[in-house]
Design a protein around this motif. Structure first.
Motif, PDB file in Angstrom:
ATOM      1  N   GLN A 152     -11.697  20.545 -21.056  1.00  0.00           N
ATOM      2  CA  GLN A 152     -11.142  20.343 -19.729  1.00  0.00           C
ATOM      3  C   GLN A 152     -10.133  19.212 -19.783  1.00  0.00           C
ATOM      4  OE1 GLN A 152     -14.000  19.802 -16.558  1.00  0.00           O
ATOM      5  NE2 GLN A 152     -12.479  20.399 -15.029  1.00  0.00           N
ATOM      6  N   ARG A 175      -6.922  17.432 -14.361  1.00  0.00           N
ATOM      7  CA  ARG A 175      -6.384  18.268 -13.272  1.00  0.00           C
ATOM      8  C   ARG A 175      -6.310  19.749 -13.643  1.00  0.00           C
ATOM      9  NH1 ARG A 175      -3.731  13.808 -13.951  1.00  0.00           N
ATOM     10  NH2 ARG A 175      -2.077  14.815 -15.166  1.00  0.00           N
ATOM     11  N   LYS A 176      -7.102  20.147 -14.629  1.00  0.00           N
ATOM     12  CA  LYS A 176      -7.128  21.560 -15.008  1.00  0.00           C
ATOM     13  C   LYS A 176      -8.564  22.076 -15.026  1.00  0.00           C
ATOM     14  CE  LYS A 176      -2.886  21.807 -17.741  1.00  0.00           C
ATOM     15  NZ  LYS A 176      -2.285  22.246 -19.033  1.00  0.00           N
ATOM     16  N   GLU A 177      -8.688  23.389 -14.979  1.00  0.00           N
ATOM     17  CA  GLU A 177      -9.999  24.017 -15.059  1.00  0.00           C
ATOM     18  C   GLU A 177     -10.535  23.929 -16.493  1.00  0.00           C
ATOM     19  OE1 GLU A 177     -10.240  24.882 -11.159  1.00  0.00           O
ATOM     20  OE2 GLU A 177     -11.730  25.667 -12.567  1.00  0.00           O
ATOM     21  N   ARG A 178     -11.849  23.939 -16.607  1.00  0.00           N
ATOM     22  CA  ARG A 178     -12.451  23.991 -17.929  1.00  0.00           C
ATOM     23  C   ARG A 178     -12.120  25.346 -18.556  1.00  0.00           C
ATOM     24  NH1 ARG A 178     -18.528  21.863 -18.595  1.00  0.00           N
ATOM     25  NH2 ARG A 178     -17.472  20.176 -17.472  1.00  0.00           N
ATOM     26  N   GLU A 179     -11.756  25.341 -19.839  1.00  0.00           N
ATOM     27  CA  GLU A 179     -11.350  26.583 -20.501  1.00  0.00           C
ATOM     28  C   GLU A 179     -12.070  26.758 -21.833  1.00  0.00           C
ATOM     29  OE1 GLU A 179      -7.251  26.748 -21.673  1.00  0.00           O
ATOM     30  OE2 GLU A 179      -7.323  24.848 -22.761  1.00  0.00           O
ATOM     31  N   GLY A 203     -17.827  29.898 -19.195  1.00  0.00           N
ATOM     32  CA  GLY A 203     -18.287  28.561 -18.852  1.00  0.00           C
ATOM     33  C   GLY A 203     -19.503  28.536 -17.947  1.00  0.00           C
ATOM     34  N   LYS A 204     -20.176  29.656 -17.800  1.00  0.00           N
ATOM     35  CA  LYS A 204     -21.343  29.732 -16.914  1.00  0.00           C
ATOM     36  C   LYS A 204     -22.605  29.502 -17.731  1.00  0.00           C
ATOM     37  CE  LYS A 204     -19.038  32.855 -13.702  1.00  0.00           C
ATOM     38  NZ  LYS A 204     -19.065  34.178 -13.033  1.00  0.00           N
TER      39      LYS A 204
END
Length: 121
Positions: free
Chosen positions: A39, A42-46, A106-107
């Motif tokens: 992560q 300011r970005k989503e976890r990828e 990412g779940k």
């Protein structure tokens, strides 16, 4: 209780290398996917990379540069990162899931504490 403990982050210049480690305990990994997500600010976890009994998986942006591998005797998964770029700067998290597809999203129920990787230009 599953525990994931990461190490190996740091500051490196562009083009350099780092190796991340994730020591896992409290789980049988023979049927699980182990992997790394990151992560950036300011970005989503990828999703970055994962490994299962079937093989290794990588997001397109790291293919050819990163290598994920497992030491089953030590219950440790590694992420060898070569030719690092400034856009690789992020907090990297180790995670585990029974399904590779779920891990990629990412779940996941279990996460490491995260390790900071900073690549300077």
């Amino acid at each position: 209780q599953v525990q994931l403990v990461e190490s190996g982050g740091g500051l490196v210049q562009a083009g350099g290398s780092l190796r991340l480690s994730c020591a896992a305990s409290g789980h049988t990994f023979s049927t699980s996917a182990l992997g790394w997500l990151r992560q950036a600010p300011r970005k989503e976890r990828e999703f970055v990379a994962a490994i299962t009994r079937s093989g290794a998986y990588y997001t397109d942006s790291v293919k050819g540069r990163f290598n994920i591998f497992l030491n089953t005797a030590k219950n440790t998964v590694y992420l060898q990162m070569n030719f690092l770029k400034p856009e690789d700067t992020a907090v990297y998290y180790c995670s585990i899931n029974e399904a590779i597809s779920t891990l990629m999203l990412g779940k996941n129920d279990y996460w490491g504490q995260g390790t900071q990787v900073t690549v300077s230009s």
